[in-house]
Each structure stands twice: as structure tokens, then as C-alpha cells.
Design a protein around this motif. Structure first.
Motif, PDB file in Angstrom:
ATOM      1  N   GLY A 138       1.235  -1.603   0.051  1.00 12.75           N
ATOM      2  CA  GLY A 138      -0.183  -0.244   0.307  1.00 12.75           C
ATOM      3  C   GLY A 138       0.803   0.964  -0.209  1.00 12.75           C
ATOM      4  N   LYS A 139       2.113   1.370   0.858  1.00 11.53           N
ATOM      5  CA  LYS A 139       3.364   3.000   0.589  1.00 11.53           C
ATOM      6  C   LYS A 139       3.306   2.838  -0.898  1.00 11.53           C
ATOM      7  CE  LYS A 139       6.535   4.617   3.915  1.00 11.53           C
ATOM      8  NZ  LYS A 139       7.992   4.716   2.851  1.00 11.53           N
ATOM      9  N   LYS A 140       3.908   2.269  -1.421  1.00 12.31           N
ATOM     10  CA  LYS A 140       4.480   2.255  -2.601  1.00 12.31           C
ATOM     11  C   LYS A 140       2.946   2.253  -3.652  1.00 12.31           C
ATOM     12  CE  LYS A 140       8.049  -1.091  -1.575  1.00 12.31           C
ATOM     13  NZ  LYS A 140       7.439  -1.896  -0.246  1.00 12.31           N
ATOM     14  N   VAL A 141       2.358   2.204  -3.737  1.00 12.55           N
ATOM     15  CA  VAL A 141       1.320   2.054  -4.029  1.00 12.55           C
ATOM     16  C   VAL A 141       1.126   3.824  -4.432  1.00 12.55           C
ATOM     17  CG1 VAL A 141      -1.283   1.980  -4.877  1.00 12.55           C
ATOM     18  CG2 VAL A 141      -0.024  -0.381  -4.380  1.00 12.55           C
ATOM     19  N   VAL A 142       0.350   4.501  -2.607  1.00 11.20           N
ATOM     20  CA  VAL A 142       0.003   5.804  -3.475  1.00 11.20           C
ATOM     21  C   VAL A 142       1.938   6.156  -3.419  1.00 11.20           C
ATOM     22  CG1 VAL A 142      -0.015   7.043  -0.704  1.00 11.20           C
ATOM     23  CG2 VAL A 142      -0.579   4.988  -0.085  1.00 11.20           C
ATOM     24  N   GLU A 143       2.659   5.839  -3.446  1.00  7.78           N
ATOM     25  CA  GLU A 143       3.778   7.353  -3.746  1.00  7.78           C
ATOM     26  C   GLU A 143       3.799   6.967  -5.020  1.00  7.78           C
ATOM     27  OE1 GLU A 143       6.660   6.559   0.851  1.00  7.78           O
ATOM     28  OE2 GLU A 143       6.933   5.365  -0.886  1.00  7.78           O
ATOM     29  N   LEU A 144       3.516   5.620  -5.531  1.00  8.67           N
ATOM     30  CA  LEU A 144       3.493   5.705  -6.790  1.00  8.67           C
ATOM     31  C   LEU A 144       2.396   6.716  -8.237  1.00  8.67           C
ATOM     32  CD1 LEU A 144       3.920   2.170  -7.403  1.00  8.67           C
ATOM     33  CD2 LEU A 144       5.483   3.909  -8.480  1.00  8.67           C
ATOM     34  N   LEU A 145       1.393   6.535  -7.052  1.00 11.19           N
ATOM     35  CA  LEU A 145       0.224   7.426  -7.183  1.00 11.19           C
ATOM     36  C   LEU A 145       0.928   8.852  -7.787  1.00 11.19           C
ATOM     37  CD1 LEU A 145      -2.745   5.197  -6.086  1.00 11.19           C
ATOM     38  CD2 LEU A 145      -2.327   5.320  -8.053  1.00 11.19           C
ATOM     39  N   ARG A 155      -5.887   9.433  -0.831  1.00 12.47           N
ATOM     40  CA  ARG A 155      -6.687   8.850   0.199  1.00 12.47           C
ATOM     41  C   ARG A 155      -6.333   8.243   0.954  1.00 12.47           C
ATOM     42  NH1 ARG A 155     -12.372   9.045  -0.261  1.00 12.47           N
ATOM     43  NH2 ARG A 155     -12.449  11.676  -0.162  1.00 12.47           N
ATOM     44  N   ALA A 156      -4.875   7.759   1.395  1.00 11.37           N
ATOM     45  CA  ALA A 156      -4.381   6.658   1.818  1.00 11.37           C
ATOM     46  C   ALA A 156      -5.226   6.455   3.689  1.00 11.37           C
ATOM     47  CB  ALA A 156      -2.855   6.573   2.303  1.00 11.37           C
ATOM     48  N   LEU A 157      -4.581   5.024   3.460  1.00 11.84           N
ATOM     49  CA  LEU A 157      -5.439   4.561   4.662  1.00 11.84           C
ATOM     50  C   LEU A 157      -5.055   3.591   5.803  1.00 11.84           C
ATOM     51  CD1 LEU A 157      -9.345   3.188   3.524  1.00 11.84           C
ATOM     52  CD2 LEU A 157      -8.238   5.246   4.009  1.00 11.84           C
ATOM     53  N   GLY A 158      -5.290   4.002   7.286  1.00 14.61           N
ATOM     54  CA  GLY A 158      -4.415   3.039   8.489  1.00 14.61           C
ATOM     55  C   GLY A 158      -5.224   3.712   9.350  1.00 14.61           C
ATOM     56  N   PRO A 204      -0.734   8.830  13.037  1.00 16.41           N
ATOM     57  CA  PRO A 204       0.794   9.123  12.782  1.00 16.41           C
ATOM     58  C   PRO A 204       1.894   8.241  11.910  1.00 16.41           C
ATOM     59  CG  PRO A 204       0.067   9.384  15.316  1.00 16.41           C
ATOM     60  CD  PRO A 204      -0.904   9.204  14.223  1.00 16.41           C
ATOM     61  N   ARG A 205       1.309   7.034  12.216  1.00 12.34           N
ATOM     62  CA  ARG A 205       1.368   6.325  11.148  1.00 12.34           C
ATOM     63  C   ARG A 205       2.227   6.876   9.463  1.00 12.34           C
ATOM     64  NH1 ARG A 205       1.143   2.385  14.532  1.00 12.34           N
ATOM     65  NH2 ARG A 205      -0.961   1.829  13.653  1.00 12.34           N
ATOM     66  N   LEU A 206       0.837   7.678   9.255  1.00 12.03           N
ATOM     67  CA  LEU A 206       0.414   8.141   7.815  1.00 12.03           C
ATOM     68  C   LEU A 206       1.511   9.468   7.491  1.00 12.03           C
ATOM     69  CD1 LEU A 206      -3.512   6.915   8.153  1.00 12.03           C
ATOM     70  CD2 LEU A 206      -1.262   5.904   6.418  1.00 12.03           C
ATOM     71  N   GLY A 207       1.859   9.542   8.724  1.00 10.83           N
ATOM     72  CA  GLY A 207       2.155  11.316   8.202  1.00 10.83           C
ATOM     73  C   GLY A 207       3.035  11.260   7.535  1.00 10.83           C
ATOM     74  N   ALA A 208       3.567  10.429   7.147  1.00  9.02           N
ATOM     75  CA  ALA A 208       5.390  10.656   5.983  1.00  9.02           C
ATOM     76  C   ALA A 208       3.991  11.155   4.420  1.00  9.02           C
ATOM     77  CB  ALA A 208       6.290   9.436   6.311  1.00  9.02           C
ATOM     78  N   LEU A 209       3.355  10.286   4.487  1.00 11.25           N
ATOM     79  CA  LEU A 209       2.261  10.159   3.592  1.00 11.25           C
ATOM     80  C   LEU A 209       1.892  11.180   3.686  1.00 11.25           C
ATOM     81  CD1 LEU A 209       1.217   6.195   2.461  1.00 11.25           C
ATOM     82  CD2 LEU A 209       3.147   7.471   1.858  1.00 11.25           C
ATOM     83  N   ALA A 210       1.036  11.866   4.030  1.00  9.91           N
ATOM     84  CA  ALA A 210       0.659  13.452   3.789  1.00  9.91           C
ATOM     85  C   ALA A 210       1.555  14.296   3.800  1.00  9.91           C
ATOM     86  CB  ALA A 210       0.481  13.863   5.747  1.00  9.91           C
ATOM     87  N   ALA A 211       2.831  14.216   4.291  1.00  7.04           N
ATOM     88  CA  ALA A 211       4.119  15.326   4.064  1.00  7.04           C
ATOM     89  C   ALA A 211       4.096  15.261   2.440  1.00  7.04           C
ATOM     90  CB  ALA A 211       5.174  15.293   4.794  1.00  7.04           C
ATOM     91  N   GLN A 212       4.260  14.019   1.880  1.00  3.13           N
ATOM     92  CA  GLN A 212       4.304  13.590   0.781  1.00  3.13           C
ATOM     93  C   GLN A 212       2.703  14.557  -0.257  1.00  3.13           C
ATOM     94  OE1 GLN A 212       5.929   9.680  -0.847  1.00  3.13           O
ATOM     95  NE2 GLN A 212       6.137   9.164   1.341  1.00  3.13           N
ATOM     96  N   GLY A 213       1.683  14.660   0.442  1.00  2.00           N
ATOM     97  CA  GLY A 213       1.155  15.134   0.150  1.00  2.00           C
ATOM     98  C   GLY A 213      -0.210  14.110  -0.374  1.00  2.00           C
ATOM     99  N   ALA A 214      -0.495  13.560   0.630  1.00  3.32           N
ATOM    100  CA  ALA A 214      -1.756  12.595   0.581  1.00  3.32           C
ATOM    101  C   ALA A 214      -2.766  13.399   1.452  1.00  3.32           C
ATOM    102  CB  ALA A 214      -0.930  11.080   0.504  1.00  3.32           C
TER     103      ALA A 214
END
Ligand code: NAP
Length: 295
Positions: free
Chosen positions: A12-19, A27-30, A34-44
Motif C-alpha cells: 500500500g505504501k508503495k502504491v500511494v507513493e507511485l500514485l 486518500r491513504a488509509l491506515g 502518526p504512522r501515515l504522517g510521512a504520506l501526508a507530508a508527500q501530499g496524500a
């Protein structure tokens, strides 16, 4: 908008980053913000909630052009089948209520069989639930074992100086990089170029035995002599329970290894150019950041 379950996990993490890299809204789910923070910082857009909560999933799926769904494995659940059933039903309810038309679902090689494959039986059941959805285009991805599973072996390598499992040492399996699964999933979510129910088997770059993969992994750890030891099923089961996994999870895992040993987990289509993915195990281990975990 594309919604991705398990966004902190292997695929899932790699799918989000590729998208995100492809300029998509995601929209990234977990379960944990806090664990989703890095993806939020990338724009998710990140949404935290229980993957077994149909109301949460319905909110998360609503408005999405396509979603990536999976059944996260709960290794400690005292009733694994029931836990997976409940999450599976929640996903189905949310897909119905949100009206999503394109679904990429992570399943597994072996999920074509209704029984005798241990853990994989829950993925068969989920495939059947997904197939029963009306007016929904479902892409079922059936990969083999992930390269990342070798990282789970680090504690035993560290403490006992061997890698051990219940799979026969020379039994070759088309193990795969989760990165290659994510590439296929991300492309499908963006292109939505299939209709109806489509099954896609995904094999790694080549078939690889535990003995060979352990040697390659060992070399990366600075232990080129690292050996793979096949444990008898009961010993394997007990070791897993001692490591904190539930009796049912451990029992089903061991059943799955027996299905591998008996060649009952096989690609239906054999190996083709289309189902072969590019990443070599050697390149996967070379790319691992192991310094802190290196035994
Ligand atoms: N590993 C393999 O070799 C293999 C092969 C074929 C198919 N599969 C299937 O692939 C799926 C897993 O995919 P994946 O490896 O990409 O995901 P994953 O990394 O196993 O897990 C995805 C996310 O699920 C959440 N999670 C962990 N434990 C959970 C629990 N007890 N309850 C609810 N959520 C939990 C975690 O996120 P948060 O903690 O942040 O919420 C985790 O990041 C499973 O259905 C598995 O059967 C695996």
C-alpha cells in the motif's frame, strides 16, 4: 481521487507513493495518523480508522474513481478466519455503499482453491465475495510470497544463526518484490482499463528456493554461510506461537507451507512474459537499509 488501504504496509505504501509521483490525488488509509504522517507530508490525504469498520471504509471509498483493497493479516487473532471474514465483509459493504466502480484487490497465488491452503483460504473467500458484487470491475492480483517476508526472519537469524521455515529447502517459489505488485496496482488504479472480473497472477523475476534466497540474504547480512533449515510442521507451529502468534494463525501458516511443498500453490497460467515481474532478489536485498537491524 484514488483510495488505498494498508497505506503503511508493504504494497500500500508503495502504491500511494507511485500514485503521488504520477500526480494523482490519493486518500491513504491506515489505523494510525502518526504512522501515515510521512504520506501526508508527500501530499496524500490520510484517513485513520479500523479496516473492519464498514462506516469508516464507506467514507474513505466514497468519491474514489478506484480503490486498492486488502485484508491485513492479524497474526495474533485467536480466530483468524473470523477476523478476516469480518474485515472482508466490511470491505464489501463499503464498496456497495460507496458505489466505487473499479477495485484492485490484493489476493494471492493459491486463492483459486477453496480449501487446503491454510491462510490462503481466507483470500479465496474474499475473492468470492468480491466477485459477487454487481456493477463493479474487479482486478484480483494474485502474487506469490513477498521478498519482504525474509525480513521477518531477522530475529531468528540473529539469535540462532540460521533461517528456518517449514518449506522444503529446494522447493522453488516465484517470490516477488512488493514494489513490483505496487507498480501493477498503481497502473491499474490510474488506467482503469479492465472490465468485469479479471485475475492477474504475479510471479517474481524467477523461481527461487528458500535455500538459495537464504544464501543471497545471508551474503547481504555479511553471513555468506547462512543456512536454511526446514523445520517439521509441528516444530514450526510451536516456534510461531512462542514468538507471539496465535495458535490459529500458526496452524494455518504451517498448512500453507505444506500446500507449497505439495505443489498445490501454483500459477494457473504457468510462467509467461506477462506475469513475470522485473525485480531480482539480489537487487531487493542490495537495496535494503539493514544497518540497524543487521545481526
Ligand atoms: N506476505 C506475503 O508473502 C503475501 C503473499 C501473497 C498475499 N499476501 C497478502 O497480502 C496482504 C497484505 O498486504 P501487505 O503486505 O501489502 O500489507 P501489510 O504490510 O501486511 O499490512 C498492511 C497494513 O495493515 C495494517 N495492519 C497490521 N496489522 C493489522 C491488524 N491486525 N489489523 C488491521 N490492520 C493491520 C498495518 O497498518 P497500520 O498498523 O498502520 O494500520 C499495515 O501497514 C494480506 O492479505 C496477505 O495475505 C501476502
Amino acid at each position: 481521487m484514488l483510495t488505498v488501504m494498508g497505506a503503511t504496509g508493504n504494497t500500500g505504501k508503495k502504491v500511494v507513493e507511485l500514485l503521488l509521483a504520477a500526480g494523482q490525488q490519493v486518500r491513504a488509509l491506515g489505523r494510525s495518523e502518526p504512522r501515515l504522517g510521512a504520506l501526508a507530508a508527500q501530499g496524500a490525504e490520510v484517513l485513520a480508522g479500523d479496516p473492519g469498520d464498514a462506516a469508516f471504509l464507506t467514507r474513505a471509498f466514497r468519491g474514489a474513481s478506484a480503490v486498492y483493497v486488502m485484508l491485513p493479516a492479524d497474526r495474533e487473532s485467536p480466530d483468524y478466519h473470523e477476523a478476516q471474514r469480518a474485515k472482508g465483509e466490511a470491505i464489501i459493504q463499503a464498496l456497495r455503499e460507496s458505489g466505487v466502480r473499479h477495485v484492485v484487490a490484493l489476493s494471492s497465488l493459491g486463492a483459486d482453491q477453496p480449501e487446503g491452503t491454510g491462510l490462503l483460504v481466507t483470500l479465496h473467500a474474499q475473492e468470492e465475495r468480491l466477485k459477487a458484487l454487481e456493477n463493479t470491475n474487479i482486478l484480483l492480483l494474485r502474487p506469490a510470497s513477498f521478498f519482504e517476508n525474509f525480513l521477518d526472519a531477522l530475529p531468528i537469524i540473529q539469535h540462532q544463526g540460521i533461517n528456518a521455515d517449514a518449506v522444503e529447502p529446494d522447493h522453488a517459489i516465484p517470490m516477488i518484490a512488493s514494489r513490483d505488485i505496487a507498480e501493477v496496482a498503481a497502473r491499474a488504479l490510474v488506467q482503469r482499463d479492465w472490465s468485469g472480473i479479471v485475475v492477474r497472477e504475479l510471479l517474481g523475476q524467477r523461481d527461487l528456493s528458500y535455500r538459495e534466497a537464504t544464501r543471497i540474504f545471508g551474503a547481504r547480512l555479511g553471513r555468506p554461510e547462512l543456512d536454511y533449515v526446514q523445520l517439521p510442521p509441528e516444530e514450526m507451529r510451536q516456534a510461531m506461537v512462542q514468538a507471539g502468534m496465535s495458535e490459529t494463525f500458526a496452524g494455518l501458516y504451517v498448512q500453507m507451507t505444506q500446500a507449497f511443498n505439495e505443489d498445490r500453490v501454483q500459477p494457473r497460467a504457468g510462467r509467461t512474459a506477462d506475469n513475470t515481474t522485473p525485480t531480482r532478489f539480489e537487487d531487493f536485498v542490495a537495496g535494503l537499509a539493514l544497518d540497524s537491524a543487521n545481526p
